[in-house]
Motif scaffolding. Structure first.
Motif, PDB file in Angstrom:
ATOM      1  N   ASN A 109       0.970  -1.069  -0.057  1.00 12.17           N
ATOM      2  CA  ASN A 109       0.119   0.118   0.086  1.00 12.17           C
ATOM      3  C   ASN A 109       0.861   1.122  -0.017  1.00 12.17           C
ATOM      4  O   ASN A 109       1.730   1.451   0.938  1.00 12.17           O
ATOM      5  CB  ASN A 109      -1.022  -0.019   1.337  1.00 12.17           C
ATOM      6  CG  ASN A 109      -1.696   1.109   1.393  1.00 12.17           C
ATOM      7  OD1 ASN A 109      -2.079   2.088   0.405  1.00 12.17           O
ATOM      8  ND2 ASN A 109      -2.381   1.418   2.483  1.00 12.17           N
ATOM      9  N   PRO A 110       0.953   2.157  -0.945  1.00  8.48           N
ATOM     10  CA  PRO A 110      -0.082   2.414  -1.896  1.00  8.48           C
ATOM     11  C   PRO A 110       0.122   1.525  -3.377  1.00  8.48           C
ATOM     12  O   PRO A 110      -0.874   1.926  -4.185  1.00  8.48           O
ATOM     13  CB  PRO A 110      -0.408   3.918  -2.018  1.00  8.48           C
ATOM     14  CG  PRO A 110       1.333   4.102  -1.964  1.00  8.48           C
ATOM     15  CD  PRO A 110       1.723   3.356  -1.076  1.00  8.48           C
TER      16      PRO A 110
ATOM     17  N   LEU B 240      -3.535   1.682  -8.287  1.00  9.40           N
ATOM     18  CA  LEU B 240      -2.744   3.142  -8.544  1.00  9.40           C
ATOM     19  C   LEU B 240      -2.591   3.420  -9.672  1.00  9.40           C
ATOM     20  O   LEU B 240      -2.284   2.831 -10.695  1.00  9.40           O
ATOM     21  CB  LEU B 240      -1.351   2.961  -7.773  1.00  9.40           C
ATOM     22  CG  LEU B 240      -0.569   4.313  -7.511  1.00  9.40           C
ATOM     23  CD1 LEU B 240      -1.473   5.066  -6.405  1.00  9.40           C
ATOM     24  CD2 LEU B 240       0.912   3.955  -7.041  1.00  9.40           C
TER      25      LEU B 240
ATOM     26  N   ARG C  15      -8.175   8.547  -3.164  1.00  6.32           N
ATOM     27  CA  ARG C  15      -6.873   8.859  -2.378  1.00  6.32           C
ATOM     28  C   ARG C  15      -6.144   9.580  -3.200  1.00  6.32           C
ATOM     29  O   ARG C  15      -5.353   9.081  -4.230  1.00  6.32           O
ATOM     30  CB  ARG C  15      -6.213   7.836  -1.602  1.00  6.32           C
ATOM     31  CG  ARG C  15      -5.402   7.999  -0.594  1.00  6.32           C
ATOM     32  CD  ARG C  15      -6.253   8.508   0.584  1.00  6.32           C
ATOM     33  NE  ARG C  15      -5.613   9.071   1.719  1.00  6.32           N
ATOM     34  CZ  ARG C  15      -4.763   8.476   2.728  1.00  6.32           C
ATOM     35  NH1 ARG C  15      -5.164   7.044   2.896  1.00  6.32           N
ATOM     36  NH2 ARG C  15      -3.828   8.918   3.669  1.00  6.32           N
TER      37      ARG C  15
ATOM     38  N   ARG D 221      -2.287  10.462  -3.801  1.00  7.51           N
ATOM     39  CA  ARG D 221      -1.023  10.035  -3.395  1.00  7.51           C
ATOM     40  C   ARG D 221       0.101  10.715  -4.068  1.00  7.51           C
ATOM     41  O   ARG D 221       1.293  10.153  -4.065  1.00  7.51           O
ATOM     42  CB  ARG D 221      -0.927   8.424  -3.706  1.00  7.51           C
ATOM     43  CG  ARG D 221      -1.897   7.644  -2.938  1.00  7.51           C
ATOM     44  CD  ARG D 221      -1.554   7.270  -1.413  1.00  7.51           C
ATOM     45  NE  ARG D 221      -1.922   8.387  -0.734  1.00  7.51           N
ATOM     46  CZ  ARG D 221      -1.529   8.716   0.518  1.00  7.51           C
ATOM     47  NH1 ARG D 221      -0.894   7.618   1.222  1.00  7.51           N
ATOM     48  NH2 ARG D 221      -1.976   9.971   1.096  1.00  7.51           N
TER      49      ARG D 221
ATOM     50  N   VAL E 174       3.559  11.315  -2.167  1.00  8.03           N
ATOM     51  CA  VAL E 174       4.160  10.187  -1.745  1.00  8.03           C
ATOM     52  C   VAL E 174       5.040   9.665  -2.547  1.00  8.03           C
ATOM     53  O   VAL E 174       5.173   9.887  -3.808  1.00  8.03           O
ATOM     54  CB  VAL E 174       3.247   8.809  -1.696  1.00  8.03           C
ATOM     55  CG1 VAL E 174       3.970   7.584  -1.333  1.00  8.03           C
ATOM     56  CG2 VAL E 174       1.901   9.121  -0.675  1.00  8.03           C
TER      57      VAL E 174
ATOM     58  N   CYS F  21       5.182   8.466  -6.496  1.00 14.32           N
ATOM     59  CA  CYS F  21       3.742   8.227  -6.520  1.00 14.32           C
ATOM     60  C   CYS F  21       3.379   9.490  -7.163  1.00 14.32           C
ATOM     61  O   CYS F  21       2.151   9.951  -7.200  1.00 14.32           O
ATOM     62  CB  CYS F  21       2.947   7.965  -5.501  1.00 14.32           C
ATOM     63  SG  CYS F  21       3.263   5.992  -5.042  1.00 14.32           S
TER      64      CYS F  21
ATOM     65  N   ARG G 134      -4.989   6.686  -5.810  1.00 14.38           N
ATOM     66  CA  ARG G 134      -5.525   5.454  -5.256  1.00 14.38           C
ATOM     67  C   ARG G 134      -6.729   5.244  -5.334  1.00 14.38           C
ATOM     68  O   ARG G 134      -7.611   5.684  -4.685  1.00 14.38           O
ATOM     69  CB  ARG G 134      -4.752   5.033  -4.043  1.00 14.38           C
ATOM     70  CG  ARG G 134      -4.525   3.625  -3.759  1.00 14.38           C
ATOM     71  CD  ARG G 134      -4.283   3.584  -2.183  1.00 14.38           C
ATOM     72  NE  ARG G 134      -5.348   3.846  -1.381  1.00 14.38           N
ATOM     73  CZ  ARG G 134      -5.497   3.936   0.141  1.00 14.38           C
ATOM     74  NH1 ARG G 134      -3.918   3.687   0.493  1.00 14.38           N
ATOM     75  NH2 ARG G 134      -6.279   4.471   0.559  1.00 14.38           N
TER      76      ARG G 134
END
Length: 344
Positions: free
Chosen positions: A151-152, A291, A312, A314, A317, A320, A325
């Motif tokens: 995750n993710p 993703l 979500r 991301r 991140v 990412c 996500r």
């Protein structure tokens, strides 16, 4: 693996755990309980729950194929993530190593416990390198965190790389299989007898559809679980959670049905996303989410929020950038998302 007595914090190894009334009583049938200063009225909520969740562990043991004494149950996976820090790492001295990007609670718990957190970047295919993870360790490294499926990113780590880490690290390797029920990969909890340093996490929140009851699991050697049981709060899993979990576990075939439906929807959603002009790439996934790299993740996220559809973002991140996500919902929910994106 180094001896457990060496890996455990000295104060924890020597700890005399709190002895609750329900721990001290066992072995006989009883109908009168005057030992725990409980109110005798308002049954069954007036009684403290089983501190070791014996009935629930027996059922989980049958489903998961792990001996009862090798199961720890906690208040969500968060407790199972925090406990090894409190049991094995010395604040300000020890460190942990983890793949990056991954689930954020590993680092949060490290920061809370004043333990150095050493991330090791995944490659361009979001795969880990055992060699690079091991190279980041030293004599004070107590834990290596591996989330698989991750995750993710959604993908499973290569099994041979995980095994290489387990076999070449003298402390604990914790493999978080929260999304394992959606994957075709064989679970590592079946390897516990072979690897005494292996700890495998699982949860009722994902495939079992029970996020609200907050029940996480850790599978490990009975010696490691005994350390966890010394440190955990006496009644860490409440009666309502235990009862609801027992009800859910009666319907494993319903879970299999849910998983099958979600995997079918996942494939449909991935194919639909790949046709969107605003989607540049969809990454391989073994989870109940995927993703997707978008043309402008932040703008698309804001647009969806205005329409009451929450995914979500991301994009901040590591590795990412511009990624959203997407959790797989019902067919109707998924269609709402696709309809909104086609009008973007």
């Amino acid at each position: 693996m180094k001896p457990l007595s060496v890996l455990t914090r000295p104060n924890i190894w020597d700890l005399a755990p709190y002895s609750s009334a329900r721990n001290e009583y066992s072995g006989h049938e009883a109908t009168v309980f005057l030992d725990a200063n409980e109110n005798p009225y308002n049954a069954p909520l007036n009684r403290y729950p089983d501190p070791l969740q014996r009935e629930l562990k027996k059922k989980i043991s049958q489903i998961k194929g792990v001996a009862e004494e090798c199961i720890f149950l906690g208040n969500g996976s968060d407790e199972a993530i925090d406990l090894p820090y409190r049991c094995f790492t010395r604040p300000g001295i020890d460190n942990v190593v983890a793949i990056e990007p991954t689930y954020g609670m590993y680092k949060v718990c490290a920061d809370i416990n004043d333990v150095e957190y050493r991330p090791v970047l995944l490659d361009e295919n979001y795969q880990m390198s055992a060699e690079r993870l091991l190279a980041k360790t030293d004599k004070n490294t107590k834990i290596i965190w591996i989330c698989s499926p991750n995750n993710p990113t959604g993908n499973s780590m290569k099994r041979e790389e995980i095994i290489k880490v387990i076999e070449n690290f003298e402390a604990f390797v914790i493999v978080d299989e929260a999304y394992g029920d959606f994957s075709q990969e064989k679970t590592l909890r079946s390897e516990l007898s072979k690897y005494p340093n292996l700890i495998v996490l699982n949860t009722m929140s994902k495939a079992w559809g029970c996020a609200a009851i907050r029940l996480g699991m850790a599978f490990a050697s009975k010696e490691i679980i005994s350390i966890y049981n010394k440190v955990k709060y006496p009644y860490n899993v409440n009666l309502l959670t235990q009862k609801q979990a027992m009800e859910a576990l009666k319907e494993p075939f319903q879970v299999d049905k849910w998983v099958k439906i979600l995997l079918q929807e996942r494939q449909r959603m991935i194919q639909s996303f790949m046709l969107l002009p605003i989607c540049e790439k969809v990454y391989p996934t073994d989870a109940n989410f995927f993703l997707a790299k978008m043309t402008d993740a932040q703008s698309i996220y804001n647009y969806l929020v205005e329409r009451g559809v929450i995914v979500r973002n991301r994009t901040r991140v590591t590795l990412c950038n511009n990624c959203l996500r997407i959790t797989i919902g019902t067919k109707g929910e998924n269609n709402e998302l696709l309809s909104a994106l086609r009008q973007y």
